[in-house]
Write an enzyme that holds these catalytic residues in place. Sequence first.
Site, PDB file in Angstrom:
ATOM      1  N   HIS A  22      12.157  28.091   1.491  1.00  0.00           N
ATOM      2  CA  HIS A  22      11.945  27.279   2.425  1.00  0.00           C
ATOM      3  C   HIS A  22      13.203  26.499   2.835  1.00  0.00           C
ATOM      4  O   HIS A  22      13.440  26.259   3.736  1.00  0.00           O
ATOM      5  CB  HIS A  22      10.918  26.044   1.768  1.00  0.00           C
ATOM      6  CG  HIS A  22       9.388  26.229   1.915  1.00  0.00           C
ATOM      7  ND1 HIS A  22       8.946  27.197   1.308  1.00  0.00           N
ATOM      8  CD2 HIS A  22       8.627  26.108   2.975  1.00  0.00           C
ATOM      9  CE1 HIS A  22       7.813  27.380   1.544  1.00  0.00           C
ATOM     10  NE2 HIS A  22       7.379  26.855   2.592  1.00  0.00           N
ATOM     11  N   TYR A  41       6.638  17.446   8.363  1.00  0.00           N
ATOM     12  CA  TYR A  41       6.077  18.290   7.646  1.00  0.00           C
ATOM     13  C   TYR A  41       6.659  18.127   6.210  1.00  0.00           C
ATOM     14  O   TYR A  41       7.959  18.579   5.911  1.00  0.00           O
ATOM     15  CB  TYR A  41       6.087  19.673   7.985  1.00  0.00           C
ATOM     16  CG  TYR A  41       5.114  20.976   7.222  1.00  0.00           C
ATOM     17  CD1 TYR A  41       4.688  20.737   5.884  1.00  0.00           C
ATOM     18  CD2 TYR A  41       4.914  21.867   8.055  1.00  0.00           C
ATOM     19  CE1 TYR A  41       3.766  21.835   5.439  1.00  0.00           C
ATOM     20  CE2 TYR A  41       4.189  23.016   7.576  1.00  0.00           C
ATOM     21  CZ  TYR A  41       3.538  22.770   6.350  1.00  0.00           C
ATOM     22  OH  TYR A  41       2.650  23.695   5.616  1.00  0.00           O
TER      23      TYR A  41
END
Length: 104
Positions: A22, A41
């Site tokens: 990520h 997010y």
Amino acid sequence: MKQVAFKMQLLPEYAEEYQKRHAAIWPELVDLLHQSGISDYHIFHDPDTHELFATYVLADDQKVDQLAQETVMKKWWAYMKDIMETHADDSPISKPLEPVFYMK
């Protein structure tokens, strides 16, 4: 605008790899998420249970419903399938969470 929350399951011992992937999230995936109305997010990890808790703000329900058809989304899911619980199409198994409290 709508707040969305859900949880997913990371396979044991993959927290560092999940963070690594990520940290290098593909710009084209970020662009797709933004174009689909997703912002703010966040993903959190519980090291005791390996559960992932995610939230985001959604501007348009209909655009997000089309994400599963996008090539970059399918590639990301395939890239992540070895470290988390997934469906047969490689999409992560996720459980929507119901809102019960909000404080501004």
